[in-house]
Design an enzyme around this catalytic site. Structure first.
Site, PDB file in Angstrom:
ATOM      1  N   SER A   1      15.299   5.379  -6.300  1.00  0.00           N
ATOM      2  CA  SER A   1      13.886   5.152  -6.594  1.00  0.00           C
ATOM      3  C   SER A   1      13.622   3.755  -7.137  1.00  0.00           C
ATOM      4  CB  SER A   1      13.386   6.197  -7.592  1.00  0.00           C
ATOM      5  OG  SER A   1      13.576   7.504  -7.096  1.00  0.00           O
TER       6      SER A   1
ATOM      7  N   HIS B   1      11.863   2.747 -12.555  1.00  0.00           N
ATOM      8  CA  HIS B   1      10.766   2.498 -11.622  1.00  0.00           C
ATOM      9  C   HIS B   1      10.047   1.198 -11.979  1.00  0.00           C
ATOM     10  CE1 HIS B   1      10.284   6.967 -10.259  1.00  0.00           C
ATOM     11  NE2 HIS B   1      11.507   6.504 -10.111  1.00  0.00           N
TER      12      HIS B   1
END
Length: 364
Positions: free
Chosen positions: A261, A319
């Site tokens: 991610s 992230h």
């Protein structure tokens, strides 16, 4: 004695029973006291740390950790443990871009030879056509129908699928937890920063990440080129993991993380920053479209909120680290790193041509 002889029979039996019970009570061994075992301070810290990590690993996206993979040290929250990961991040990022520059140089040299090879193959196929239904021919046609970006990320997707299968092997569990999950409290700190980028414990997690990577592959490779994209992607995985290390160490939430991610957020942020007016849509709701810049702002806002409120379902620090790196690279990093690669390429060219001054310049 006479009084005892005259006592009723029942009374005498009752007195004997009381005396017998009192005797048994008098010779009974005292029960053992369960004394608590002395636990060493490091062991107490380890058990407490393992319980806290397991409480933060209840999501299906991450496996449960066992105690032996955690560092037996009271300084797990010390920032001094992040010195080696920081040096590794800088060294790995520099090496990735250096290898990518040399890779591009070699690719440019081989394209001329590949052009003549393709001409020869076309001539052979024209005079000796392959048999109908040839599997190799069909595979080549499918491969050639893909864009350069899709061909580039095919290897990344295959690596993620292989690691996902290894998670299902019982004898590999300990190795997978130690080297394929990133955790600042682990005994292994540097290598998992790379390997965890290709590691998914949940099929849904892997499928979602690979779908986004496949969707943005053509745009990002067209924007950066195959070699530069691979350097950015690998560096993003390590940089986003280091951002996660810093956040977890600062807050004491020493949980495990894994997945691509962070690196995919770099890809998404780079594309959205370069093409802010591009139209995007949600997978299950294709009728609702929005601009790339709006999507990027919404994702950053959500991860920032999760970071502040302490949400633990996703690694919001990774992230954000990946998104910030993607934005920085598009506006500053490309000029600072990639466009200054010529001295390294020239040095490599001189080594290949057995000395300086015997060949041209590196690729621009």
């Amino acid at each position: 004695m006479a009084a005892w002889a005259c006592a009723p029979r029942g009374y005498r039996v009752w007195r004997r029973l009381i005396f017998y019970k009192d005797a048994r009570r008098g010779f009974r061994k005292a029960p053992k006291k369960n004394e608590p075992r002395n636990v060493e301070p490091d062991e107490k810290i380890l058990k407490d740390l393992a319980s806290r990590v397991n409480r933060t690993s209840k999501s299906s996206l991450t496996p449960m950790l066992d105690e032996p993979v955690l560092a037996k040290s009271s300084s797990s929250r010390s920032f001094r443990r992040l010195v080696r990961p920081f040096v590794f991040t800088v060294g790995f990022t520099g090496s990735s871009f250096g290898v990518a520059a040399i890779w591009q140089y070699e690719s440019l040299k081989s394209r001329v030879q590949s052009y003549f090879n393709e001409l020869r193959l076309d001539w052979l196929e024209k005079h000796h056509p392959p048999k109908a239904g040839d599997i190799r021919k069909q595979v080549n046609q499918w491969w050639n129908s893909l864009t350069e970006g899709q061909r580039t990320v095919t290897g990344i997707i295959a690596a993620n699928a292989l690691v996902f299968c290894l998670w299902r092997v019982p004898s590999m569990q300990r190795t997978m937890v130690k080297y394929f999950t990133s955790n600042p409290a682990s005994t292994a700190l540097c290598l998992p920063m790379v390997l965890s980028t290709f590691s998914h414990y949940s099929f849904f997690h892997m499928a979602a990440n690979m779908y986004v990577l496949w969707s943005f592959s053509s745009s990002i490779v067209q924007l950066l080129g195959q070699e530069q994209f691979m350097a950015v992607y690998l560096s993003a995985g390590v940089i986003s993991t280091f951002a996660s290390y810093v956040y977890k160490t600062a807050t004491g939430r020493l949980g495990a993380s894994l997945g691509a991610s962070g690196a995919i957020m770099t890809v998404l942020a780079a594309v959205c920053s370069k093409m802010p007016e591009a139209k995007l849509a949600i997978i299950l709701l294709p009728m609702f479209t929005f601009t790339a810049s709006s999507a990027l702002k919404a994702i950053i806002a959500m991860d920032t909120t999760g970071l502040i409120l302490g949400w633990r379902f996703f690694d919001h620090a990774a992230h954000l680290g990946g998104a910030i790196f993607g934005i920085w690279y598009i506006f500053y990093g490309h000029e600072l790193i990639w466009k200054n690669r010529e001295p390294l390429v020239k040095m490599w060219h001189d080594m290949r041509t057995k000395g300086p001054g015997s060949g041209g310049r590196g690729p621009s």
